[in-house]
Design an enzyme around this catalytic site. Structure first.
Site, mmCIF file in Angstrom:
data_model
loop_
_atom_site.group_PDB
_atom_site.id
_atom_site.type_symbol
_atom_site.label_atom_id
_atom_site.label_comp_id
_atom_site.label_asym_id
_atom_site.label_seq_id
_atom_site.Cartn_x
_atom_site.Cartn_y
_atom_site.Cartn_z
ATOM 1 N N ASP A 39 3.526 11.230 -15.304
ATOM 2 C CA ASP A 39 4.312 9.655 -14.841
ATOM 3 C C ASP A 39 5.629 9.590 -14.983
ATOM 4 O O ASP A 39 6.234 10.526 -15.941
ATOM 5 C CB ASP A 39 3.479 8.636 -15.650
ATOM 6 C CG ASP A 39 3.619 7.174 -15.201
ATOM 7 O OD1 ASP A 39 3.819 6.919 -13.929
ATOM 8 O OD2 ASP A 39 3.828 6.329 -15.856
ATOM 9 N N HIS A 76 1.600 1.306 -14.626
ATOM 10 C CA HIS A 76 2.230 0.412 -15.841
ATOM 11 C C HIS A 76 1.490 -0.839 -15.820
ATOM 12 O O HIS A 76 1.705 -1.524 -16.684
ATOM 13 C CB HIS A 76 3.714 0.241 -15.399
ATOM 14 C CG HIS A 76 4.516 1.407 -15.860
ATOM 15 N ND1 HIS A 76 4.644 2.641 -15.069
ATOM 16 C CD2 HIS A 76 5.625 1.727 -16.747
ATOM 17 C CE1 HIS A 76 5.573 3.410 -15.837
ATOM 18 N NE2 HIS A 76 6.074 2.887 -16.848
ATOM 19 N N CYS A 91 0.019 0.084 -9.557
ATOM 20 C CA CYS A 91 0.800 1.083 -10.281
ATOM 21 C C CYS A 91 0.287 1.297 -11.661
ATOM 22 O O CYS A 91 -0.148 0.102 -12.284
ATOM 23 C CB CYS A 91 2.382 -0.029 -10.579
ATOM 24 S SG CYS A 91 3.394 0.696 -11.717
ATOM 25 N N CYS A 108 0.475 8.329 -11.430
ATOM 26 C CA CYS A 108 1.474 7.435 -11.046
ATOM 27 C C CYS A 108 1.217 7.270 -9.543
ATOM 28 O O CYS A 108 1.278 8.205 -8.575
ATOM 29 C CB CYS A 108 2.811 8.311 -11.190
ATOM 30 S SG CYS A 108 4.460 7.303 -10.425
ATOM 31 N N ASN A 109 1.072 6.071 -9.428
ATOM 32 C CA ASN A 109 0.691 5.588 -7.664
ATOM 33 C C ASN A 109 1.945 5.974 -6.980
ATOM 34 O O ASN A 109 1.948 6.358 -5.749
ATOM 35 C CB ASN A 109 0.694 4.164 -7.531
ATOM 36 C CG ASN A 109 -0.670 3.641 -8.245
ATOM 37 O OD1 ASN A 109 -0.675 3.570 -9.685
ATOM 38 N ND2 ASN A 109 -1.946 3.502 -7.302
ATOM 39 N N TYR A 144 10.665 5.063 -10.918
ATOM 40 C CA TYR A 144 10.216 5.966 -9.689
ATOM 41 C C TYR A 144 10.417 4.482 -8.621
ATOM 42 O O TYR A 144 10.779 4.969 -7.511
ATOM 43 C CB TYR A 144 9.098 6.526 -9.814
ATOM 44 C CG TYR A 144 9.015 7.721 -10.379
ATOM 45 C CD1 TYR A 144 10.134 8.289 -11.084
ATOM 46 C CD2 TYR A 144 7.915 8.576 -10.313
ATOM 47 C CE1 TYR A 144 10.172 9.539 -11.546
ATOM 48 C CE2 TYR A 144 7.975 9.725 -10.827
ATOM 49 C CZ TYR A 144 9.026 10.369 -11.458
ATOM 50 O OH TYR A 144 8.974 11.478 -12.063
ATOM 51 N N GLY A 145 9.785 3.452 -8.946
ATOM 52 C CA GLY A 145 9.415 2.537 -7.873
ATOM 53 C C GLY A 145 10.418 2.106 -6.864
ATOM 54 O O GLY A 145 9.898 1.574 -5.808
HETATM 55 N N1 DGL Z 1 3.826 4.032 -13.135
HETATM 56 C C1 DGL Z 1 4.212 4.477 -11.786
HETATM 57 C C2 DGL Z 1 3.419 3.976 -10.640
HETATM 58 O O1 DGL Z 1 2.005 4.077 -10.912
HETATM 59 C C3 DGL Z 1 5.635 4.257 -11.483
HETATM 60 C C4 DGL Z 1 6.702 3.108 -12.107
HETATM 61 C C5 DGL Z 1 7.975 3.388 -12.112
HETATM 62 O O2 DGL Z 1 8.449 4.406 -12.599
HETATM 63 O O3 DGL Z 1 8.704 2.771 -11.292
HETATM 64 O O4 DGL Z 1 3.617 3.701 -9.579
#
Ligand code: DGL
Length: 259
Positions: free
Chosen positions: A10, A188, A186, A73-74, A42-43
């Protein structure tokens, strides 16, 4: 026979919500968790960037002897899982998808709220699934990008009220709708359920992909004869020691809350 660990990836702490489910389901397995904190979040990045990071992360975990990879991680799943499955075809890669189907069965005639990162919601993989399900069910998903939840859960000095206020603003256009179901797209986001409920003003039923991913991993390991001996107790290794200190506490809190 491969008795190596399962690699879990992730951008940060979000994948710990998935790791918790996998440990519950597969207590004999070893896991290596890689939080790509250098490139997080990442998002709100671009497709090509997430593809590159995901490729590097998978290569790193395979070089450590992993027998399967979980993209916990989605966002990484939406952007890269299809290409990664082609590139690394000899290993099972399990992805995390926003759990859009279960609320359709549980609440067939009710509106469903979907919270995810901007990139996940913009990716073809998600828009395809969303339109297919909308066409089949005649129902509309209300999708809201909520990157601020990622920043909040990662922040050491969580400013709870600030997050609630900004979620209230995001959800304002839907104020007149009462959502019985909320998909947390997500990894998180399960860490901020109380804050999301407070912003909504009620507690919907939450759906996330953690349990589904754990089941899928169990199925694939069994199918391919890759399970560890069930008499042994598995362990978790983090690629960063500094991260492992935070992770232990976060998982313990999350595990206790979810019981
Ligand atoms: N936990 C991640 C997800 O499921 C990414 C979150 C991020 O880094 O923006 O999308």
């Amino acid at each position: 026979m491969n008795r190596g660990p399962v690699g879990v990836i992730d951008s940060g702490i979000g994948g710990l919500t998935v790791l918790t489910e996998m440990i519950k389901k597969l207590p004999s397995e070893d896991f290596i968790y890689h939080a790509d904190t250098e490139n997080a979040p990442y998002g709100n990045k671009r497709h090509a960037e997430i593809m590159g990071y995901t490729d590097n992360n998978i290569a790193k975990l395979l070089s450590l002897g992993c027998k399967a990879i979980v993209l916990a991680c989605n966002t990484a799943t939406a952007a890269a899982v299809e290409d990664m499955r082609i590139k690394y075809s000899s290993v099972n890669i399990i992805g995390l998808e926003p759990a859009l189907r279960p609320p359709l069965y549980d609440f067939p005639d009710m509106p469903v709220l979907v919270l995810a990162t901007p990139l996940t919601l913009a990716e073809k993989r998600f828009t395809r699934l969303r339109s297919e399900l909308e066409a089949d069910s005649g129902k509309k998903f209300y999708c809201v990008p909520a990157q601020e939840i990622v920043e909040y859960t990662e922040s050491p000095s969580r400013q709870r009220q600030k997050l609630i206020n900004s979620l209230k603003k995001l959800l304002h256009p839907y104020e007149s709708i009462r959502f019985p179901a909320c998909v947390l797209g997500c990894t998180h986001f399960p860490l901020a359920k109380p804050e999301i409920s407070e912003a909504l003003g009620y507690m919907p039923r939450y759906y996330d992909g953690g349990n589904g991913a754990a089941k899928r991993l169990a199925f694939l390991l069994a199918r391919d004869g890759l399970e560890n001996d069930i008499s042994r107790r598995g362990k978790v290794i983090f690629t960063s020691q500094e991260f492992s200190y935070r992770a232990g506490q976060i998982m313990l809190d999350y595990y206790n809350k979810e019981r």
